[in-house]
Design a protein around this motif. Structure first.
Motif, PDB file in Angstrom:
ATOM      1  N   UNK A  26      -6.704   3.188   4.156  1.00 39.03           N
ATOM      2  CA  UNK A  26      -7.361   4.362   4.736  1.00 39.03           C
ATOM      3  C   UNK A  26      -6.527   4.965   5.865  1.00 39.03           C
ATOM      4  N   UNK A  27      -5.696   4.137   6.508  1.00 42.22           N
ATOM      5  CA  UNK A  27      -4.859   4.651   7.604  1.00 42.22           C
ATOM      6  C   UNK A  27      -3.586   5.316   7.098  1.00 42.22           C
ATOM      7  N   UNK A  28      -3.240   5.117   5.843  1.00 47.56           N
ATOM      8  CA  UNK A  28      -1.957   5.599   5.343  1.00 47.56           C
ATOM      9  C   UNK A  28      -1.882   7.131   5.410  1.00 47.56           C
ATOM     10  N   UNK A  29      -0.778   7.625   5.942  1.00 47.28           N
ATOM     11  CA  UNK A  29      -0.637   9.067   6.172  1.00 47.28           C
ATOM     12  C   UNK A  29      -0.553   9.850   4.861  1.00 47.28           C
ATOM     13  N   UNK A  30      -0.185   9.187   3.783  1.00 45.63           N
ATOM     14  CA  UNK A  30      -0.044   9.879   2.511  1.00 45.63           C
ATOM     15  C   UNK A  30      -1.336  10.035   1.733  1.00 45.63           C
ATOM     16  N   UNK A  31      -2.432   9.554   2.295  1.00 48.11           N
ATOM     17  CA  UNK A  31      -3.718   9.651   1.597  1.00 48.11           C
ATOM     18  C   UNK A  31      -4.429  10.931   2.046  1.00 48.11           C
ATOM     19  N   UNK A  32      -4.882  11.726   1.083  1.00 49.63           N
ATOM     20  CA  UNK A  32      -5.553  12.988   1.401  1.00 49.63           C
ATOM     21  C   UNK A  32      -7.071  12.849   1.501  1.00 49.63           C
ATOM     22  N   UNK A  63       0.838  -1.189   0.000  1.00 53.14           N
ATOM     23  CA  UNK A  63       0.000   0.000   0.000  1.00 53.14           C
ATOM     24  C   UNK A  63       0.880   1.248   0.000  1.00 53.14           C
ATOM     25  N   UNK A  64       1.959   1.211   0.779  1.00 54.73           N
ATOM     26  CA  UNK A  64       2.892   2.332   0.838  1.00 54.73           C
ATOM     27  C   UNK A  64       3.514   2.609  -0.539  1.00 54.73           C
ATOM     28  N   UNK A  65       3.894   1.543  -1.231  1.00 53.16           N
ATOM     29  CA  UNK A  65       4.437   1.701  -2.591  1.00 53.16           C
ATOM     30  C   UNK A  65       3.408   2.350  -3.509  1.00 53.16           C
ATOM     31  N   UNK A  66       2.154   1.884  -3.379  1.00 55.00           N
ATOM     32  CA  UNK A  66       1.099   2.395  -4.263  1.00 55.00           C
ATOM     33  C   UNK A  66       0.811   3.863  -3.976  1.00 55.00           C
ATOM     34  N   UNK A  67       0.744   4.213  -2.690  1.00 56.95           N
ATOM     35  CA  UNK A  67       0.466   5.611  -2.334  1.00 56.95           C
ATOM     36  C   UNK A  67       1.618   6.502  -2.792  1.00 56.95           C
ATOM     37  N   UNK A  68       2.846   6.003  -2.647  1.00 58.72           N
ATOM     38  CA  UNK A  68       4.006   6.792  -3.089  1.00 58.72           C
ATOM     39  C   UNK A  68       3.965   7.018  -4.599  1.00 58.72           C
ATOM     40  N   UNK A  69       3.580   5.987  -5.335  1.00 61.94           N
ATOM     41  CA  UNK A  69       3.475   6.125  -6.800  1.00 61.94           C
ATOM     42  C   UNK A  69       2.399   7.131  -7.158  1.00 61.94           C
ATOM     43  N   UNK A  70       1.268   7.072  -6.428  1.00 61.45           N
ATOM     44  CA  UNK A  70       0.174   8.002  -6.690  1.00 61.45           C
ATOM     45  C   UNK A  70       0.604   9.430  -6.378  1.00 61.45           C
ATOM     46  N   UNK A  71       1.366   9.581  -5.295  1.00 59.33           N
ATOM     47  CA  UNK A  71       1.851  10.925  -4.924  1.00 59.33           C
ATOM     48  C   UNK A  71       2.773  11.481  -6.006  1.00 59.33           C
ATOM     49  N   UNK A  72       3.710  10.650  -6.455  1.00 52.42           N
ATOM     50  CA  UNK A  72       4.625  11.095  -7.516  1.00 52.42           C
ATOM     51  C   UNK A  72       3.849  11.506  -8.768  1.00 52.42           C
ATOM     52  N   UNK A  73       2.865  10.677  -9.138  1.00 55.17           N
ATOM     53  CA  UNK A  73       2.097  10.967 -10.351  1.00 55.17           C
ATOM     54  C   UNK A  73       1.308  12.257 -10.186  1.00 55.17           C
ATOM     55  N   UNK A  74       0.802  12.470  -8.967  1.00 56.81           N
ATOM     56  CA  UNK A  74       0.022  13.680  -8.741  1.00 56.81           C
ATOM     57  C   UNK A  74       0.904  14.923  -8.844  1.00 56.81           C
ATOM     58  N   UNK A  75       2.073  14.849  -8.207  1.00 58.38           N
ATOM     59  CA  UNK A  75       2.964  16.004  -8.166  1.00 58.38           C
ATOM     60  C   UNK A  75       3.579  16.282  -9.543  1.00 58.38           C
ATOM     61  N   UNK A  76       4.002  15.206 -10.200  1.00 54.83           N
ATOM     62  CA  UNK A  76       4.788  15.396 -11.416  1.00 54.83           C
ATOM     63  C   UNK A  76       3.924  15.586 -12.662  1.00 54.83           C
ATOM     64  N   UNK A  77       2.769  14.945 -12.712  1.00 56.52           N
ATOM     65  CA  UNK A  77       2.022  14.923 -13.972  1.00 56.52           C
ATOM     66  C   UNK A  77       0.570  15.370 -13.826  1.00 56.52           C
ATOM     67  N   UNK A  78      -0.184  14.596 -13.074  1.00 50.63           N
ATOM     68  CA  UNK A  78      -1.642  14.663 -13.172  1.00 50.63           C
ATOM     69  C   UNK A  78      -2.232  15.916 -12.525  1.00 50.63           C
ATOM     70  N   UNK A  79      -1.694  16.299 -11.356  1.00 49.13           N
ATOM     71  CA  UNK A  79      -2.268  17.439 -10.653  1.00 49.13           C
ATOM     72  C   UNK A  79      -2.127  18.737 -11.438  1.00 49.13           C
ATOM     73  N   UNK A  80      -1.045  18.839 -12.185  1.00 46.70           N
ATOM     74  CA  UNK A  80      -0.774  20.083 -12.902  1.00 46.70           C
ATOM     75  C   UNK A  80      -1.271  20.048 -14.343  1.00 46.70           C
ATOM     76  N   UNK A  92      -7.738  13.721  11.781  1.00 43.69           N
ATOM     77  CA  UNK A  92      -6.749  13.905  10.718  1.00 43.69           C
ATOM     78  C   UNK A  92      -7.306  14.930   9.740  1.00 43.69           C
ATOM     79  N   UNK A  93      -6.458  15.344   8.808  1.00 45.89           N
ATOM     80  CA  UNK A  93      -6.921  16.315   7.817  1.00 45.89           C
ATOM     81  C   UNK A  93      -7.540  15.623   6.603  1.00 45.89           C
ATOM     82  N   UNK A  94      -7.655  14.295   6.651  1.00 45.28           N
ATOM     83  CA  UNK A  94      -8.187  13.567   5.484  1.00 45.28           C
ATOM     84  C   UNK A  94      -9.664  13.869   5.286  1.00 45.28           C
ATOM     85  N   UNK A  95     -10.037  14.022   4.055  1.00 42.98           N
ATOM     86  CA  UNK A  95     -11.449  14.186   3.719  1.00 42.98           C
ATOM     87  C   UNK A  95     -12.074  12.805   3.554  1.00 42.98           C
TER      88      UNK A  95
END
Lengths: 476, 328
Positions: A223-229, A60-77, A250-253
């Motif tokens: 759902x407990x992972x700290x990297x999930x917004x 799960x940590x690997x997956x969340x990290x990949x999602x974070x990278x994709x969000x920051x580098x590509x998809x979010x912008x 937490x600040x999670x929505x």
């Protein structure tokens, strides 16, 4: 005379299942870290369809990290109109591969091919088309002049509409610029894994969609992972409550779409033949594995006998059996555990004095099956009138006046959906205003559209999915 | 107004007010729901042995029809020959149920079909009562009926007065049907003095499913042996949702009175696939009791050849072609 329909099975060969699936992380299928594997079975035959990986906290940590990278580098912008292109492409591929996906869904879930073909797949594609259209119009959606994505969404979905629930979750998240880690249900991972192939086929940037399979523990790690917004969950009220507790502080929505015990209210001036169809569709559609199922029939006493006679005659026509047969109306119960729960609650109905009637149909020897059943003489005090059965079991209650119908319909901890059957327009409008349910259907039931928001009151959850409203849970 | 015998339902036909009250009190039909149900039934998959059964059953339910100004004795004789032996290359092919013509050709049809008696003989059906509009005096309509009966018709396909129905004169419609039914029992009527009466509702002119349901009950209360969708001269003619509403009506009427009434879907049904869809609907709405030429009919002409092509395909495994079925 007897007109028997010869078997009309949809071909299994249109879907090419691998014997084993890994997790889909960062655009590629990878093995889970741990040694555990789980088997997914065809509930109609108990045959093993495939082995899938069990994702642990490290996966799960690997997956969340990949999602974070994709969000920051590509998809979010990425500009909305560019994201839309990917979503339109995904929608079209879902349509092109609809037959294959429908067969896979029926194999893994047990639902009739008629429903996966005519309901699940067209709606799943429609959801992607709808939200593709929103992707470049978010500043006009009413959530401020420059709404921003939340980041990484952790999404946990149920087994009753595996691909459709995936579409409900992934389409709005991606349209708004979020990336996702999605955990499909333990018993129905296959169409999510086929969807991962579709993401590859659509050249979706790696990490935008990640699929982690596994049991409840995998979902908990997500759902407990700290990297999930943001957490989006569809499932039981018990698990939803646990998630809400976990996320408190937490600040999670969070958005939750939970259980239901919907009232389907039939007045004496209803279009009776169509009301009977609506009752049948309300509770036997998808074997009753529907959170918004019309599981409580509230029928006006003056037409109770007439409605029950029509209903039983109609239920006797339901064709129960092989989910892949194109003429099957009611398929298999999704799992042994669910079948046990349906049996337990039905037995409680017997024990509490309600009268059981089941459609006279032969059930297959293997697999998990439950005949379409109704209970008469049910009162608000019965467990089968209060607890969600999530199976093909209808509780029939009566009322005398519109006020009594409203009081009984609202007398439930849930509030996801309700139905009203009457030819009188003013009564329908009055009822819709009185009923505390997220969706009120008038002279129809279990009808869905991507443009229409869906969600609950009270213990049926919070947040809306679908339409403009469905964007709100993925924007800030 | 004429009182008819509908004992279990009470004195509904005793006054126009009672009749109107009863018809208005029938449960409404939700258009969206009825059409959705018809569409769902149309998605049934009927293959192999089930399809063979349905194709033969559909052939045996056809009222092979010619209702043109250009009809001649020669045309009717050719149609009669086709009705008796739809597929000359296969004696196992069932005959159709009836030949349906205008009254002046009923005698020609009767002579061409022979005078054999019994259940299996091909019936002569004649339209009557100023078909297709029904715009004539009652005397003219009764005389039209009497002539057809005297010429040897086994079945009369009458039209209701849609103008009277739509203007709220249900009693007048009832009285006319009762009078025509009486004419069907008149001297010269075949088969023990009983000519079957089919009542055409012309659903394409009634406008709503509520009206179709009310007109169905009205016709049954007046003594109709069959209720029939259309003349074939008005569009839309037979549709699946309209037939659904009528099948529900005959099912409920039998439950209420004990009397079984047939249904005829007429006009616009040209393909085997469509005919099979109607049979699926009969099967799942009224049940097997209506799956018999005595209780369900197709009013059609072109449909027969398409069913024959399908029948040959099922027997041989390949499609032949339009020149392997006869054109009459």
């Amino acid at each position: 005379m007897v007109f028997d329909y010869a078997p009309a099975p949809e071909s299994r060969s249109v879907v090419d299942l691998r014997s084993s699936y890994g997790l889909f992380i960062d655009g590629a299928f990878v093995d889970a870290t741990g040694p555990d594997r789980m088997k997914t079975v065809n509930p109609a035959t108990e045959e093993v369809l495939a082995e899938v990986g069990v994702a642990d906290a490290a996966d799960v940590d690997r997956a969340v990290a990949a999602a974070r990278r994709a969000h920051t580098a590509v998809w979010g912008a990425m500009p909305g109109r560019e994201r839309a292109k990917y979503l339109y492409r995904i929608a079209r591929i879902v349509q092109e591969r609809a037959r294959e996906l429908a067969v896979a869904e029926s194999l893994d879930n047990g639902k009739p091919i008629r429903e996966s073909r005519d309901v699940d797949l067209p709606l799943a594609a429609a959801w992607f088309f709808h939200y593709a259209g929103w992707a470049d119009k978010l500043e006009h959606a009413g959530f401020g002049p420059d709404p921003q994505p939340l980041g990484v969404a952790g999404q946990v979905i149920p087994w009753n509409f595996p691909l459709l629930m995936l579409a409900w979750k992934i389409a709005p998240a991606l349209a708004c610029g979020n990336t996702v880690v999605l955990k499909p249900a333990e018993t129905t991972p296959l169409t999510a894994l086929l969807f991962a192939e579709i993401c590859q086929q659509a050249d979706l940037p790696p990490g935008v969609v990640n699929i982690v399979t596994g049991p409840g523990a995998t979902g908990q790690a997500l759902v407990e992972h700290a990297g999930v917004d943001k957490v989006a969950f569809t499932g039981s009220t018990a698990v939803g409550r646990q998630i809400a507790r976990t996320l408190a502080g937490t600040s999670k929505r969070l958005t939750l779409e939970l259980g239901g015990k919907a009232a389907n209210v039939v007045f004496e001036d209803a279009p009776l033949d169509q009301a009977v169809e609506g009752i049948v569709n309300g509770i036997f559609f998808n074997q009753g594995h529907v959170c918004c199922a019309g599981s409580r029939l509230l029928v006006q006493e003056s037409v109770h006998d007439d409605v029950l006679e029509r209903l039983k005659r109609r239920m006797a026509e339901l064709r129960v059996g092989d989910p892949l047969d194109k003429n099957t109306d009611v398929g298999a119960i999704n799992s042994a555990a669910q079948l046990a729960r349906i049996r337990e609650l039905s037995a409680a109905g017997d024990a509490e004095g309600a009268e059981r009637w089941s459609a006279p149909c032969a059930l297959p020897d293997h697999g998990f099956w439950f005949a379409p059943t109704l209970f008469t003489g049910v009162t608000q005090a019965h467990r089968i009138a209060r607890e969600e059965i999530f199976g093909p079991v209808l509780s029939v209650l009566t009322f005398r006046t519109p006020a009594e119908a409203v009081a009984k319909a609202n007398n439930t901890p849930y509030g996801l959906s309700a139905g009203v059957w009457s030819e009188k327009g003013s009564r329908i409008l009055w009822m819709a205003a009185q009923l505390r349910a997220g969706v009120v259907w008038a002279n129809t039931f279990n009808v869905f559209d991507p443009a229409s928001p869906f969600g609950g009151y009270k213990e049926s959850g919070y947040g809306r999915e679908g339409g403009r409203h469905g964007l709100e849970g993925y924007l800030r | 107004m004429t009182t008819t015998s509908t004992a279990p339902l009470g004195d509904i036909t005793g006054s126009e007010a009672a009749l109107r009250g009863f018809l208005a009190g029938l449960p409404g039909v939700d258009q969206v729901g009825a059409e959705a149900r018809a569409a769902m039934l149309a998605s049934r998959s009927v293959k192999t042995s089930a399809k063979s059964y349905a194709v033969d059953l559909a052939i045996s339910m056809i009222d092979l029809t010619t209702l043109e100004g250009a009809d001649t004795a020669g045309k009717v004789r050719a149609l009669a020959a086709k009705a008796l032996r739809p597929d000359p290359s296969d004696p196992g092919c069932p005959s159709v149920a009836a030949v349906c013509v205008y009254p002046d050709l009923a005698g020609t049809a009767r002579a061409a079909l022979g005078n054999s008696t019994g259940h299996s003989r091909v019936q002569v059906a004649s339209v009557a009562t100023a078909f297709p509009s029904g715009r004539a005096s009652l005397e003219t309509k009764l005389r039209d009926t009497a002539e057809a009966v005297a010429a040897g018709a086994d079945e009369i396909d009458m039209v209701i007065d849609r103008g009277a129905f739509l203007s709220g004169h249900e009693g007048r419609v009832l009285d006319e049907i009762v009078a025509v039914k009486q004419a069907c029992r008149g001297p010269g009527a075949g088969r023990g003095g009983e000519v079957h009466l089919k009542v055409i509702l012309e659903t394409g002119e009634l406008g709503t499913y509520d009206n179709v349901r009310r007109a169905s009950w009205l016709a049954m209360l007046a003594g109709a042996d069959f209720i029939k969708t259309s003349t074939g001269k008005v569009q839309p003619a037979a549709t699946l949702p309209v037939t659904l509403v009528m099948l529900e009506a005959v099912r409920d009427f039998r439950a209420a009175t004990g009397r079984q009434v047939g249904v005829k879907a007429a006009g616009g049904i040209r393909a085997s696939k469509d005919a099979v869809r109607y049979l699926v609907m009969v099967n799942e709405v009224t049940g097997g009791d209506w799956l018999d030429p005595r209780w369900f009919r197709f009013g059609a002409s072109g449909l027969l050849n398409d069913l024959l092509l399908q029948r040959q395909k099922l027997a041989t495994g390949h499609y032949s072609g339009p020149d392997h079925v006869t054109l009459d």
